[in-house]
Design a protein around this motif. Structure first.
Motif, PDB file in Angstrom:
ATOM      1  N   ASP B 149       0.786  -1.230   0.102  1.00 22.69           N
ATOM      2  CA  ASP B 149      -0.029   0.082   0.047  1.00 22.69           C
ATOM      3  C   ASP B 149       0.856   1.268  -0.078  1.00 22.69           C
ATOM      4  N   PRO B 150       0.776   2.137  -1.131  1.00 23.77           N
ATOM      5  CA  PRO B 150       1.518   3.525  -1.123  1.00 23.77           C
ATOM      6  C   PRO B 150       1.505   4.190   0.198  1.00 23.77           C
ATOM      7  N   THR B 151       0.169   4.284   0.993  1.00 25.59           N
ATOM      8  CA  THR B 151      -0.004   4.921   2.074  1.00 25.59           C
ATOM      9  C   THR B 151       1.140   4.473   3.257  1.00 25.59           C
ATOM     10  N   LEU B 152       1.232   3.087   3.303  1.00 23.04           N
ATOM     11  CA  LEU B 152       2.135   2.630   4.224  1.00 23.04           C
ATOM     12  C   LEU B 152       3.710   3.143   3.788  1.00 23.04           C
ATOM     13  N   ASP B 154       4.473   5.894   2.277  1.00 26.70           N
ATOM     14  CA  ASP B 154       4.629   7.323   2.599  1.00 26.70           C
ATOM     15  C   ASP B 154       4.715   7.486   4.092  1.00 26.70           C
ATOM     16  N   THR B 155       4.139   6.719   4.963  1.00 24.80           N
ATOM     17  CA  THR B 155       4.181   6.893   6.416  1.00 24.80           C
ATOM     18  C   THR B 155       5.401   6.650   6.994  1.00 24.80           C
ATOM     19  N   LYS B 157       8.226   6.926   5.326  1.00 23.24           N
ATOM     20  CA  LYS B 157       9.150   8.015   4.620  1.00 23.24           C
ATOM     21  C   LYS B 157       8.790   9.154   5.630  1.00 23.24           C
ATOM     22  N   VAL B 158       7.486   9.610   5.828  1.00 19.55           N
ATOM     23  CA  VAL B 158       7.620  10.991   6.732  1.00 19.55           C
ATOM     24  C   VAL B 158       8.005  10.538   7.937  1.00 19.55           C
ATOM     25  N   PHE B 159       8.029   9.456   8.537  1.00 18.97           N
ATOM     26  CA  PHE B 159       8.631   9.466  10.017  1.00 18.97           C
ATOM     27  C   PHE B 159      10.130   8.874   9.628  1.00 18.97           C
ATOM     28  N   ARG B 160      10.592   8.961   8.551  1.00 19.78           N
ATOM     29  CA  ARG B 160      12.372   8.684   8.381  1.00 19.78           C
ATOM     30  C   ARG B 160      12.706   7.625   8.633  1.00 19.78           C
ATOM     31  N   LEU B 161      11.939   6.541   8.472  1.00 18.55           N
ATOM     32  CA  LEU B 161      12.593   5.082   8.845  1.00 18.55           C
ATOM     33  C   LEU B 161      13.693   4.806   7.883  1.00 18.55           C
ATOM     34  N   LYS B 169      10.218  -3.927   8.993  1.00 24.66           N
ATOM     35  CA  LYS B 169       9.202  -3.485   9.823  1.00 24.66           C
ATOM     36  C   LYS B 169       8.061  -3.320   9.074  1.00 24.66           C
ATOM     37  N   VAL B 170       8.192  -2.866   7.730  1.00 28.47           N
ATOM     38  CA  VAL B 170       6.990  -2.474   6.909  1.00 28.47           C
ATOM     39  C   VAL B 170       6.734  -3.228   5.955  1.00 28.47           C
TER      40      VAL B 170
END
Lengths: 256, 259
Positions: B149-152, B154-155, B157-161, B169-170
């Motif tokens: 899922d692209p949302t996952l 993006d999430t 990325k924005v939390f800089r994993l 983890k994702v």
């Protein structure tokens, strides 16, 4: 007051097989430190595109975005995000605690400090003791609270939210709006919210940026001169509230 | 209490047919004098003599070693390659025809080819098992990664994993329900190839034991080999199911809640 976010002449184009889609045209505005700013506009105007640029998920074709004076090329350290679709942005394989802990792993924190941050963030959003639950065991409103807690736990100075209350019921929505105002008060976080709900924008914001047109330009920046603290019962009955929402609605609809 | 009851009931529902079949085989074969179909009681006596525990070290251990070594090498390669290809759809297009061709070859038929490369050592058997086990896992991992899922993302990325966190983890957990189904098919194929590889040029292993018994008219021994293979395959599946269910408890819980 210092400027938290500066958007300078930002344009965005997408190349598609049918040609170039011009989404944003020379968008500029500045967000003061500690302010609550909403971005509104008709659906499809490019609000989400702007949000992707602000969070560093995409790069503008022209112009620049500065966060505390620094041009962003990826997601800035100082910024945390709450997305609309909590079911897809919280990891269903991680407990609430581990969801919040995931972004904290890269900050230099001891185990105890991390634990302490998680507990404090959950307390802030009113979810004490939900650590070991899985997100999908919680209601929609509670899941969005977890998203907010996850964002707060990284101690950001800027919070960016993409239609954060669009997927919850009306009652929960009011609760979450007040929660967001409380969070802003408690931490002095600069908050930027994209929404299609004009009432919500007026209720929460210091300033409302209205996007209009194709490609979208900044139609106007409306100052919301209703004093804080605001309350769901009184503020929404205020004559000034009605004036402002009518004014913003007119602009969004292209009637003014 | 209700949970306990339903478990007992499910167990009873599952067990009555096997008991009936064994009882039927037992009585039907009791007076058999046909050398090819000895009485089940005789098979059972011979089974105890052979497999508790006389031949376990020389036949069961080599089989299990080849199975597990090959299986784990195969699924490790499958998950790694599948993740790389699934995360890069543009690259994977170049490899797909080759993968489709290779996976279409019946794995058992490749054993002679492995003999050419590795001779008749255990290495040959492990390599054959590894290659056969790789493909189902490879394909399911590719499929699971493509569906991220692209949302996952993006999430993340924005939390800089970090890329490592993004992976483990994702992306991997997100694809894990599909990956697990590939792992199960891989296990079944690995078991088949393990036994089949022993039929050619080996004196050790359950497959070798069974073939040699047949060739030397030790029919009773051959039967015990078949029974042992059945029990072993069943046990492997049960263990696999337990591990899978533990690992996917979040997924199962979510599905249960949604239904």
């Amino acid at each position: 007051m210092a400027i938290a976010i500066a958007v300078n002449g930002v344009s965005m184009e997408y190349k598609t097989p049918k040609g170039t889609t011009h989404v944003l045209d020379n968008v500029s505005y500045e967000v003061q430190d500690g302010h609550f700013v909403s971005i509104v506009g008709p659906s499809g105007v490019g609000k989400t595109t702007l949000l992707r640029l602000l969070t560093g998920l995409a790069q503008p074709t022209a112009g620049e975005i500065l966060v505390r004076g620094k041009r962003i090329s990826s997601s800035p350290d100082d910024l945390a995000v709450v997305l609309q679709d909590y079911t897809r942005s919280l990891m269903p394989w991680l407990s609430v605690e581990k969801n919040i802990a995931l972004p904290l792993k890269n900050q230099k924190l001891t185990k105890a400090e991390r634990k302490e941050r998680i507990t404090a963030s959950l307390a802030e959003v009113g979810l004490e003791g939900a650590e070991s639950k899985y997100p999908w065991q919680l209601s929609g409103g509670m899941q969005q609270r977890v998203s907010i807690a996850r964002a707060l736990a990284v101690r950001p100075s800027i919070l960016v939210m993409d239609e954060p209350f669009a997927s919850v019921d009306a009652q929960t929505r009011f609760d979450l709006e007040d929660l967001v105002l409380k969070v802003r008060d408690d931490f002095g976080i600069t908050t930027l919210m994209v929404t299609h709900d004009i009432d919500e924008a007026v209720y929460l914001s210091d300033e409302i940026v209205v996007l209009q047109g194709k490609p979208a330009k900044v139609r106007d920046v409306v100052k919301v001169d209703i004093p804080f603290p605001r309350s769901q019962m009184e503020t929404r009955n205020d004559a000034r509230f009605a004036d402002l929402r009518t004014h913003v609605y007119g602009m969004v609809r292209g009637l003014e | 209490m209700r949970l306990l009851n339903s478990r007992i009931i499910r167990f009873l529902v599952g067990i009555w047919l096997p008991i009936l079949l064994i009882w039927w085989w037992w009585t039907w074969s009791a007076d058999s004098v046909d050398p090819f179909f000895p009485p089940l009681s005789a098979i059972w006596e011979q089974f105890k003599f052979n497999w508790i525990w006389q031949y376990v070290p020389i036949h069961v251990f080599p089989s299990l070693r080849n199975l597990f070594a090959g299986y784990f090498i195969g699924i490790f390669a499958g998950v790694t390659l599948g993740a790389l290809l699934g995360a890069n759809p543009r690259v994977s297009r170049y490899f797909e025809p080759v993968i489709d061709f290779l996976r279409s070859i019946p794995p058992v038929a490749t054993v002679p080819v492995f003999i050419l490369f590795f001779g008749l050592d255990a290495q040959m058997r492990i390599a054959a098992v590894a290659v056969a086990a790789c493909f189902p896992t490879l394909l399911s991992t590719m499929q699971g990664f493509r569906a991220t899922d692209p949302t996952l993302l993006d999430t993340g990325k924005v939390f800089r994993l970090t890329p490592f966190q993004m992976m483990w983890k994702v992306r991997v957990p997100n694809a894990s329900p599909i990956i697990w189904s590939g792992l199960q098919v891989s296990l079944q194929i690995a078991f088949v190839v393990t036994i089949a590889s022993e039929i050619l040029g080996s004196g050790f292993g359950i497959g070798a034991f069974t073939t040699i018994s047949i060739d030397s008219f030790m029919i009773l021994d051959a039967w015990t080999g078949v029974v042992l293979l059945g029990l072993l395959g069943f046990a492997l599946n049960v263990i696999f199911d337990l591990v899978e269910r533990w690992s996917l408890r979040w997924y199962i819980g979510q599905k249960k809640l949604a239904s």
